[in-house]
Motif scaffolding. Structure first.
Motif, PDB file in Angstrom:
ATOM      1  N   THR A   1       0.810  -1.216   0.000  1.00 35.16           N
ATOM      2  CA  THR A   1       0.000   0.000   0.000  1.00 35.16           C
ATOM      3  C   THR A   1       0.853   1.280   0.000  1.00 35.16           C
ATOM      4  OG1 THR A   1      -0.207  -0.422   2.349  1.00 35.16           O
ATOM      5  CG2 THR A   1      -2.137  -0.851   0.973  1.00 35.16           C
ATOM      6  N   ALA A   2       1.948   1.253   0.723  1.00 35.17           N
ATOM      7  CA  ALA A   2       2.747   2.484   0.810  1.00 35.17           C
ATOM      8  C   ALA A   2       3.958   2.396  -0.103  1.00 35.17           C
ATOM      9  CB  ALA A   2       3.193   2.711   2.241  1.00 35.17           C
TER      10      ALA A   2
ATOM     11  N   ALA B   1      -6.597  -6.316  11.944  1.00 38.78           N
ATOM     12  CA  ALA B   1      -5.427  -5.532  12.283  1.00 38.78           C
ATOM     13  C   ALA B   1      -5.487  -4.268  11.435  1.00 38.78           C
ATOM     14  CB  ALA B   1      -4.167  -6.316  11.982  1.00 38.78           C
ATOM     15  N   PRO B   2      -5.309  -3.085  12.054  1.00 37.60           N
ATOM     16  CA  PRO B   2      -5.407  -1.863  11.258  1.00 37.60           C
ATOM     17  C   PRO B   2      -4.381  -1.896  10.127  1.00 37.60           C
ATOM     18  CG  PRO B   2      -4.434  -1.439  13.421  1.00 37.60           C
ATOM     19  CD  PRO B   2      -4.953  -2.840  13.436  1.00 37.60           C
ATOM     20  N   THR B   3      -4.808  -1.488   8.932  1.00 35.41           N
ATOM     21  CA  THR B   3      -3.858  -1.513   7.817  1.00 35.41           C
ATOM     22  C   THR B   3      -2.910  -0.337   7.979  1.00 35.41           C
ATOM     23  OG1 THR B   3      -5.604  -0.424   6.621  1.00 35.41           O
ATOM     24  CG2 THR B   3      -5.181  -2.723   6.050  1.00 35.41           C
ATOM     25  N   GLN B   4      -1.681  -0.670   8.227  1.00 32.50           N
ATOM     26  CA  GLN B   4      -0.685   0.367   8.419  1.00 32.50           C
ATOM     27  C   GLN B   4       0.238   0.381   7.225  1.00 32.50           C
ATOM     28  OE1 GLN B   4       0.769   1.236  12.114  1.00 32.50           O
ATOM     29  NE2 GLN B   4      -0.472  -0.210  13.243  1.00 32.50           N
ATOM     30  N   PRO B   5       0.846   1.523   6.978  1.00 31.73           N
ATOM     31  CA  PRO B   5       1.750   1.579   5.828  1.00 31.73           C
ATOM     32  C   PRO B   5       2.879   0.565   5.971  1.00 31.73           C
ATOM     33  CG  PRO B   5       1.920   3.559   7.185  1.00 31.73           C
ATOM     34  CD  PRO B   5       0.712   2.808   7.664  1.00 31.73           C
ATOM     35  N   VAL B   6       3.178  -0.077   4.880  1.00 30.76           N
ATOM     36  CA  VAL B   6       4.251  -1.062   4.882  1.00 30.76           C
ATOM     37  C   VAL B   6       5.586  -0.340   4.804  1.00 30.76           C
ATOM     38  CG1 VAL B   6       5.271  -2.968   3.593  1.00 30.76           C
ATOM     39  CG2 VAL B   6       2.801  -2.783   3.791  1.00 30.76           C
TER      40      VAL B   6
ATOM     41  N   SER C   1       7.371  -3.613  10.734  1.00 26.31           N
ATOM     42  CA  SER C   1       7.234  -2.853   9.492  1.00 26.31           C
ATOM     43  C   SER C   1       5.934  -3.188   8.763  1.00 26.31           C
ATOM     44  CB  SER C   1       8.420  -3.138   8.563  1.00 26.31           C
ATOM     45  OG  SER C   1       9.596  -2.626   9.126  1.00 26.31           O
ATOM     46  N   HIS C   2       5.101  -4.025   9.399  1.00 32.59           N
ATOM     47  CA  HIS C   2       3.791  -4.389   8.846  1.00 32.59           C
ATOM     48  C   HIS C   2       3.887  -4.977   7.447  1.00 32.59           C
ATOM     49  CE1 HIS C   2       2.570  -2.068  12.249  1.00 32.59           C
ATOM     50  NE2 HIS C   2       3.169  -1.005  11.760  1.00 32.59           N
TER      51      HIS C   2
END
Lengths: 183, 514
Positions: A178-179, B360-365, B419-420
């Motif tokens: 996504t990022a 799980a909240p989608t967090q920036p990778v 780091s998700h």
């Protein structure tokens, strides 16, 4: 002086015998590099490369007569694998030999088939079943999607259809991150 | 005192068990229309043996096991087959698969059930009964049990038979409730398994957050010699290789199976279906499923296979507000569904309606910082960060060097990754690509052989033609000689070309032409 000559001659003789023996005992039949190249090629036997089948193309590559980017069914991955094997730089596919297409399957419209056997003669893997003046059909599991049967058909009753995705052929895709922070 | 042998890694996860394990298992209402997939197990799809318009009875076989690794499928209720066609099934792809659609008549008329005395039967007969009853592993993998109940070809004797009641994933409680309510039935099924496998010891592994289930199983096992072993709650203790290590201390070899170290493992619900199949003659037509998460009345249901998920959610009080995703299985190893109009299958142990809270909240990778947290939690003793690098770079052979296929996709690494990074997604992708390449290779090899065979055939035919010509040549020459040379030859040819006395019969001429 004489001793040195004798020793060296004896050594040469023994080595010669050993080499001679090895040449007979470990004789290599055929060209192993051709087999390795052939193993990478997709075996579609479509002839798009300009050679009558995958093995002749492999032989041509090994002999330095053909380039490594003439096989559209092998795709970019095929070119990369060949480049790896031969220690060359990968290059884009040569557009002259056709574009990369999804895998296809030949299907005979059995209503219109006149039983001329021309497609049977064209099929490089004997994947078409039929007899003279009887309807023909394609054995789907054996078809390589080479399209060689399409042109000879006098009544235009062979279609190339894309192979539909099913639960057994479905694959997880490459994760979309996504990022843009990912390195 | 029995010893436990903790496995490497694992996680203490949130439990969320009490939401659904407080009420007894409810019988789900009979749906008006059932969609029964013919592929509910690992292996070959069952072959349909009914067609649209057929009347079927409850428990009648509608799909036949096709091959050794396959299992039969049965009508969950009596009624009429509406159609046999592809319908959406619970699968991460959202793609449809072949289903038998049955309109129930509401009468629940059974086929004739034939309970058998397993002690009097030859093991192979008994295995056939289980195969034809559609018994597969109900823990989630749905592997045909008859195959696992056959030792021949593996080893002389089984050391340990393990019954898996760990149920380590958060939210899921169907095995917990089943053990509390049907402990006697589970042990009865276990007797059949013991009869087939003749193990030296029988262990039942249950996580210690289920004291009622442990008590029920200990009571049911009294006097049998089967040993109940409570295990500390640590995800993923319910995964086969980890449970084997935990209870016996034996490490299953890389890319091997527990049977390689003399252990075989079955889920408690599977044992229960074995009991129903043998002692009651009932095939697998229903299962216990947990419906939980963001629904109004979470609980467990004994539901017929083929019941749409939407109807089960309805019976659990319906969705609460804020549901974002419907998951089959648990939050760690389950997958998101594309629709709730898919049917219940043998592999479906849980339907989890997840809201933003559960997900799980989608967090920036972020980039991998090589902290090694994933290595510490990996229960398969792998190096997840190495696997990640190679899977990401599509270097599949290197990923295999790091034992990609030993990964059980438990999700521990993804959970702890600071780091998700969606690590498991990379592993699944890499595994699928490798399988696809393998299949491609097999297909290419087949095409190569067929092409080779064709070339040889063409060459052979050419030679045969030439040989025939050569054979005929002297005879022709001799005839020419005896008939006196070239002139006569022409005359005979003309004579031959003249209409034959038989020419009135066109069939004869055609035959000659040919």
């Amino acid at each position: 002086m004489i001793a040195a000559i004798l020793v060296l001659s004896a050594l040469a003789g023994v080595s010669g015998l050993l080499l001679g023996f090895a040449a007979i005992r470990f004789k290599v039949e055929g060209d192993p590099i051709v087999d390795k190249i052939d193993a990478i090629l997709p075996q579609t036997q479509c002839g798009q490369c300009g050679y009558p089948g995958c093995r002749p193309y492999a032989e041509a590559i090994a002999a330095g007569e053909a380039d490594i980017n003439q096989c559209p069914p092998g795709g970019e991955n095929g070119v990369v694998a060949l480049a790896d094997l031969l220690g060359r730089d990968p290059k884009p596919l040569n557009a002259e030999h056709g574009a990369v297409k999804p895998k296809m399957l030949a299907v005979i419209d059995e209503q219109n088939c006149i039983g001329c056997t021309l497609c049977i003669q064209a099929c490089p893997v004997d994947a078409i079943l039929g007899a003279a003046k009887h309807m023909h059909t394609v054995i789907a599991s054996e078809c390589t999607g080479c399209e060689l049967c399409v042109a000879p058909c006098p009544v235009d009753c062979i279609d190339m259809i894309p192979i539909a995705q099913t639960i057994t052929t479905w694959k997880w895709t490459y994760p979309s991150v996504t990022a843009k922070a990912a390195a | 005192m029995s010893r436990l042998y903790p496995f490497h890694g694992g996680l203490k996860t949130v439990r969320h068990k009490t939401e659904s394990n407080q009420q007894p298992i409810q019988r789900a209402a009979l749906p008006r229309r059932l969609m029964v997939p013919l592929r509910q197990h690992i292996g070959a799809m069952a072959k349909p043996v009914v067609a649209s318009g057929d009347q079927v009875l409850k428990g009648q076989m509608i799909g036949q096991a096709d091959g050794y690794i396959s299992a039969a499928i049965h009508a969950p209720t009596s009624g009429r087959v509406a159609t046999v066609e592809t319908r959406p099934v619970p699968h991460p792809s959202g793609l449809p698969d072949l289903c038998v659609v049955i309109d129930s008549d509401g009468e629940e008329r059974w086929v004739e059930r034939q309970p058998v005395d397993y002690r009097a039967l030859h093991p192979s007969e008994l295995r056939n009964i289980l195969r034809n009853a559609g018994v597969v592993g109900l823990g989630g993998a749905a592997f045909p049990s008859a195959v696992k109940l056959n030792l021949s070809g593996h080893r002389e004797r089984l050391e340990t038979l393990i019954l898996n009641g760990a149920e380590c994933e958060p939210w899921i409680t169907c095995d917990d409730r089943l053990m509390r309510e049907q402990a006697a039935g589970i042990v009865a099924g276990l007797h059949v398994m013991v009869h087939l496998l003749e193990p030296r010891e029988v262990l039942i592994g249950i996580e210690d957050d289920k004291p009622e289930a442990i008590a029920a199983m200990i009571e049911a096992c009294a006097g049998t010699g089967y040993e109940v072993r409570p295990a500390p709650t640590r995800y993923p203790s319910g995964s086969v290789k980890q449970l084997v290590k935990l209870l016996t201390g034996k490490e299953t070899p890389v890319e091997g199976l527990p049977i390689d170290v003399g252990v075989q493992c079955f889920n408690v619900a599977t044992a229960y279906t074995v009991h129903r199949a043998v002692d009651h003659g009932e095939p697998v037509i229903s299962r216990t499923v947990t419906v939980t998460g963001h629904v109004r009345q979470p609980g467990n249901f004994q539901a017929l296979l083929g019941t749409p998920f939407a109807e089960l959610v309805e019976q659990a009080g319906g969705y609460q507000e804020g549901v974002e995703r419907l998951i089959m299985g648990g939050p760690m190893m389950g997958f998101a569904l594309h629709s709730d109009e898919v049917p219940l299958t043998k592999a479906a142990n849980c339907i989890l309606a997840a809201s933003a809270e559960e997900l799980a909240p989608t967090q920036p990778v972020m980039p991998c910082i090589r902290c090694g947290a994933c290595v510490d939690v990996c229960p398969a003793n792998l190096l997840p960060q190495q696997l990640y690098w190679h899977a990401r770079a599509k270097e599949f052979d290197k990923a295999q060097d790091y034992h990609l296929f030993s990964c059980i996709e438990c999700g521990c690494c993804s959970t702890v990754c600071p780091s998700h990074i969606p690590l498991v997604q990379y592993y699944r992708y890499a595994k699928n690509e490798i399988w696809a390449q393998e299949k491609e290779k097999q297909k290419a090899e087949l095409a190569r052989q067929r092409h080779q065979a064709r070339l040889e055939r063409l060459e052979r035919e050419k030679q045969e033609r030439e040989a025939k010509l050569r054979q005929k040549a002297p005879a022709r020459a001799a005839r020419a000689e005896s008939e006196g040379g070239g002139k006569l030859d022409i005359e005979t040819a003309v004579a031959r070309a003249k209409p034959h006395p038989d020419a009135a019969n066109p069939a004869a001429t055609r035959q000659q032409d040919a």
